[in-house]
Design a protein around this motif. Structure first.
Motif, mmCIF file in Angstrom:
data_model
loop_
_atom_site.group_PDB
_atom_site.id
_atom_site.type_symbol
_atom_site.label_atom_id
_atom_site.label_comp_id
_atom_site.label_asym_id
_atom_site.label_seq_id
_atom_site.Cartn_x
_atom_site.Cartn_y
_atom_site.Cartn_z
ATOM 1 N N VAL A 192 -1.182 8.148 -24.662
ATOM 2 C CA VAL A 192 -2.135 8.218 -23.372
ATOM 3 C C VAL A 192 -3.279 7.088 -23.584
ATOM 4 O O VAL A 192 -3.724 6.756 -24.731
ATOM 5 N N LYS A 193 -3.931 6.846 -22.743
ATOM 6 C CA LYS A 193 -4.996 5.502 -22.518
ATOM 7 C C LYS A 193 -6.232 6.268 -22.810
ATOM 8 O O LYS A 193 -6.844 6.936 -21.639
ATOM 9 N N GLY A 194 -6.932 6.019 -23.834
ATOM 10 C CA GLY A 194 -8.221 6.510 -24.128
ATOM 11 C C GLY A 194 -9.310 5.639 -23.492
ATOM 12 O O GLY A 194 -9.089 4.539 -22.679
ATOM 13 N N GLY A 195 -10.577 6.120 -23.809
ATOM 14 C CA GLY A 195 -11.619 5.218 -23.150
ATOM 15 C C GLY A 195 -12.086 5.938 -21.817
ATOM 16 O O GLY A 195 -11.702 6.839 -21.271
ATOM 17 N N SER A 196 -13.306 5.312 -21.384
ATOM 18 C CA SER A 196 -13.932 6.263 -20.294
ATOM 19 C C SER A 196 -13.761 5.303 -18.704
ATOM 20 O O SER A 196 -13.999 6.132 -17.748
ATOM 21 N N ARG A 197 -13.323 4.378 -18.928
ATOM 22 C CA ARG A 197 -13.317 3.824 -17.623
ATOM 23 C C ARG A 197 -11.933 3.620 -16.728
ATOM 24 O O ARG A 197 -11.983 4.058 -15.444
ATOM 25 N N PRO A 198 -10.883 3.801 -17.533
ATOM 26 C CA PRO A 198 -9.699 4.060 -17.021
ATOM 27 C C PRO A 198 -9.523 5.183 -15.827
ATOM 28 O O PRO A 198 -8.995 4.725 -14.736
ATOM 29 N N PRO A 199 -9.955 6.103 -16.023
ATOM 30 C CA PRO A 199 -9.666 7.371 -14.985
ATOM 31 C C PRO A 199 -10.542 7.020 -13.810
ATOM 32 O O PRO A 199 -10.175 7.449 -12.698
ATOM 33 N N TRP A 200 -11.783 6.455 -13.864
ATOM 34 C CA TRP A 200 -12.493 5.924 -12.529
ATOM 35 C C TRP A 200 -11.646 4.727 -11.960
ATOM 36 O O TRP A 200 -11.859 4.749 -10.579
ATOM 37 N N VAL A 201 -11.318 3.893 -12.484
ATOM 38 C CA VAL A 201 -10.376 2.869 -12.030
ATOM 39 C C VAL A 201 -9.290 3.462 -11.194
ATOM 40 O O VAL A 201 -8.968 3.117 -10.054
ATOM 41 N N GLY A 202 -8.617 4.299 -11.608
ATOM 42 C CA GLY A 202 -7.359 5.159 -11.240
ATOM 43 C C GLY A 202 -7.966 5.830 -10.039
ATOM 44 O O GLY A 202 -7.183 5.814 -8.999
ATOM 45 N N LEU A 203 -8.977 6.283 -10.157
ATOM 46 C CA LEU A 203 -9.457 7.127 -8.874
ATOM 47 C C LEU A 203 -9.789 6.482 -7.731
ATOM 48 O O LEU A 203 -9.580 6.350 -6.695
ATOM 49 N N ALA A 204 -10.348 5.082 -8.043
ATOM 50 C CA ALA A 204 -10.596 4.213 -7.059
ATOM 51 C C ALA A 204 -9.216 3.571 -6.160
ATOM 52 O O ALA A 204 -9.239 3.552 -5.075
ATOM 53 N N ALA A 205 -8.255 3.368 -7.177
ATOM 54 C CA ALA A 205 -7.100 2.928 -6.739
ATOM 55 C C ALA A 205 -6.337 4.129 -6.017
ATOM 56 O O ALA A 205 -5.631 3.722 -4.778
ATOM 57 N N ALA A 206 -6.733 5.418 -6.226
ATOM 58 C CA ALA A 206 -5.964 6.449 -5.626
ATOM 59 C C ALA A 206 -6.555 6.470 -4.206
ATOM 60 O O ALA A 206 -5.633 6.968 -3.350
ATOM 61 N N VAL A 207 -7.685 6.190 -3.991
ATOM 62 C CA VAL A 207 -8.046 6.210 -2.580
ATOM 63 C C VAL A 207 -7.380 5.367 -1.673
ATOM 64 O O VAL A 207 -7.094 5.708 -0.490
ATOM 65 N N TRP A 208 -6.956 4.057 -2.162
ATOM 66 C CA TRP A 208 -6.121 3.355 -1.245
ATOM 67 C C TRP A 208 -4.814 3.938 -0.941
ATOM 68 O O TRP A 208 -4.100 3.794 -0.082
ATOM 69 N N VAL A 209 -4.307 4.445 -1.975
ATOM 70 C CA VAL A 209 -2.957 5.225 -1.965
ATOM 71 C C VAL A 209 -2.815 6.393 -0.931
ATOM 72 O O VAL A 209 -1.780 6.512 -0.320
ATOM 73 N N GLU A 210 -3.948 7.092 -1.168
ATOM 74 C CA GLU A 210 -4.391 8.116 -0.207
ATOM 75 C C GLU A 210 -4.139 7.663 1.165
ATOM 76 O O GLU A 210 -3.632 8.443 2.238
ATOM 77 N N VAL A 211 -5.192 6.769 1.385
ATOM 78 C CA VAL A 211 -5.011 6.362 2.853
ATOM 79 C C VAL A 211 -3.632 5.765 3.212
ATOM 80 O O VAL A 211 -3.203 6.279 4.366
ATOM 81 N N ALA A 212 -2.880 5.165 2.265
ATOM 82 C CA ALA A 212 -1.662 4.771 2.743
ATOM 83 C C ALA A 212 -0.570 6.090 3.196
ATOM 84 O O ALA A 212 0.234 6.018 3.841
#
Length: 568
Positions: free
Chosen positions: A6-26
């Motif tokens: 798994v990818k540790g760190g604090s930023r990746p999940p928030w990057v993923g959430l921001a990208a998920a916004v676009w996928v959910e609109v799609a």
């Protein structure tokens, strides 16, 4: 259990959430059926019942997600998204060939299958990003569900703006956009959506970040509604239209401000708290840190580590290995899970709460989708020429219901352990009143009723998601959630295809035309839907009473507590 990286760190999940916004609109492209259904009806020479059956295909496709649910436990998110990309291209490609008359004479059954395939991409898109983000933020399930499902609710308004301002009301060009634009968007986003190490405790900064994301979605909703009204009242130049669409894109990208801010202004590392809940927590290596974490005793795990193992491990663990482990005393003997723990699908399917939730969702959402599928015809029956405004209102209010129910249910579940199903009860009770007034043809009810049904539909859709995870866990959440989601196409088949389409054609034949005008077109349909929602309200009350002890257990301390696994 295989090793999981798994990818540790604090930023990746928030990057993923921001990208998920676009996928959910799609993933909200299934809501666009009213935009191109009139063109499809005209080109193919279909009657209302036939176009309604195509609407059922639309609902079946977007809601049948058992395969994506299973795939989420077997494959990485990018692989699940890739399947959706292919299905979107193939399904909408056939519809574009038909409406553009590039290919003439395609059979009705082929269009039905193409619509199922095209909209089934939504199940692959939505399941992938929802499951991944629920697991990345396990302590904020209601909030994450409200945000992501809220953007799905806004998608109809996003597509309406594109349809009106960029594609100039061309159904053919719009289907080409769905065929090519959505796959390209998801291909660009899939790299950023990945499983990350979830936090083992709650942080005030997480709350602020969620507030920012919610505020961004509200701003987008207000902007979309304002833009729709402006374009409906004024004739804008092409330059003005493209500028407004560009601003919309910028607002949609605003959640990326969170990981950007975390990169430019990283938070100072703090020593972990010494509360009882964190005494056994194993440290997680930061990204780029080569120092291995301190070894822990075999039977002592952090909440997050145990939690990750729960949902990522292979469920086909050998029974022989399990029996040997029991004999050696390494693990405790299997027992059936209790509500709040991780259930397999077959274990959840024998529970009364599972079927009560399914019925409540089926009756409420099935009624709401009937209105959405027939929105263009409802508008015409009430002599509204431009039904895109109705779709924009439904979309805005659908978003409000989804996001608002996520925020409100999260507040009350933490402050007073109020079961989230209370809001499902309230939504279905409101729908009873609205359908009765709608059916009686009360003057001025069209826009108000459309707005209220949109809100209630959004509440039912959004609240169901965290309820499933809280009752049956996140390990097999994708499968269980998608099975409950089947209430949507079943409701569409029975209420929209069977009831609304039939009654519309009966009333139209009385008027000697294929098009029906007047509130009589949907009177019987709305009164029957009122009775259906009344029954759903009663079942929701029963469900709330039954699951209240589960919420008292999970949220008695004012925050979510991941229950101990049952060892099954």
């Amino acid at each position: 259990m295989p090793n999981i990286i798994v990818k540790g760190g604090s930023r990746p999940p928030w990057v993923g959430l921001a990208a998920a916004v676009w996928v959910e609109v799609a993933a909200g492209n299934g809501y666009t059926f009213p935009l191109y259904s009139p063109a499809l009806k005209a080109v193919m020479g279909l009657n209302q019942q036939q176009i309604t059956i195509l609407g059922v295909a639309n609902d079946i496709g977007e809601s049948v997600g058992l395969l994506p649910g299973i795939a989420c436990n077997k494959f990485p998110p990018w692989a699940v998204l890739s399947v959706g990309v292919v299905m979107c291209f193939l399904g909408y490609g056939v519809l574009w060939l038909t409406v553009s008359q590039t290919v003439v004479g395609l059979p009705y059954w082929l269009l039905w299958i193409a619509l199922v395939i095209g909209t089934n991409s939504n199940a692959w898109f939505g399941t992938s990003v929802l499951v991944t983000n629920m697991r990345n933020f396990p302590l904020s399930r209601g909030t994450v569900s409200g945000i992501l499902k809220g953007y799905v609710g806004l998608s109809a308004a996003v597509y309406t703006v594109i349809y009106n301002m960029v594609l100039k009301d061309s159904s053919s060009n719009f289907l080409l956009f769905l065929t090519l634009g959505i796959p390209v968007t998801c291909l660009l986003m899939m790299y950023f959506i990945r499983v990350c190490t979830p936090a083992s405790g709650e942080d005030s900064s997480v709350h602020v970040h969620f507030l920012f994301t919610q505020a961004a979605s509200v701003l987008l909703a207000i902007y979309l509604l304002t833009t729709t009204i402006v374009t409906d009242v004024f004739a804008l130049s092409n330059a003005a239209c493209y500028t407004l669409v560009a601003i919309m894109v910028v607002i949609m990208a605003s959640p990326l401000a969170i990981p950007v801010k975390m990169t430019l202004f990283p938070a100072k590392k703090r020593s972990p708290p010494t509360s009882a809940s964190n005494l056994a927590a194993a440290p997680v290596a930061e990204e780029g840190d080569s120092t291995p974490p301190t070894e822990q005793p075999l039977l002592v795990q952090s909440e997050s580590a145990a939690y990750l193992g729960n949902f990522l491990e292979n469920e086909d663990f050998s029974d022989v290995e399990t029996l040997l482990a029991v004999g050696e005393g390494a693990v405790k003997k299997k027992r059936r899970p209790k509500r709040g723990e991780d259930f397999r699908f077959r274990e959840a399917a024998v529970k009364a709460d599972f079927w009560l939730l399914w019925m409540v969702y089926f009756l409420g959402v099935g009624s709401g989708i009937t209105v959405l599928n027939n929105l263009a015809q409802i508008g015409s029956a009430f002599e509204v020429n431009d039904t895109t405004m109705l779709l924009a209102i439904f979309s805005f209010c659908n978003f409000g219901g989804r996001l608002g129910s996520g925020v409100v249910s999260e507040y009350f579940v933490r402050s007073s352990t109020t079961p989230r199903s209370v809001w499902m009860t309230l939504a279905e009770a409101i729908m009873v009143i609205v359908f009765i007034l709608f059916g009686l043809g009360v003057d001025g009810m069209l826009y108000v009723a459309t707005a209220l049904i949109g809100v209630c539909y959004g509440i039912l859709y959004s609240v169901m998601v965290p309820i499933v995870s809280e009752l049956f866990g996140l390990k097999h959440f994708g499968v269980i959630y998608n099975f409950v989601l089947l209430g949507n196409p079943v409701g569409a088949l029975l209420f929209s295809g069977g009831l609304a389409g039939t009654m519309y054609d009966v009333e139209a034949s009385k008027q000697g035309s294929s098009t029906c005008v007047g509130h009589e077109c949907f009177r019987v349909t709305f009164l029957v839907l009122a009775a259906i929602c009344g029954f759903g309200t009663l079942l929701s009350i029963i469900l709330t009473i039954r699951i209240r002890p589960v919420y008292q257990m999970l949220y008695s301390g004012g925050s979510f507590r991941i229950p101990q696994t049952s060892g099954h």
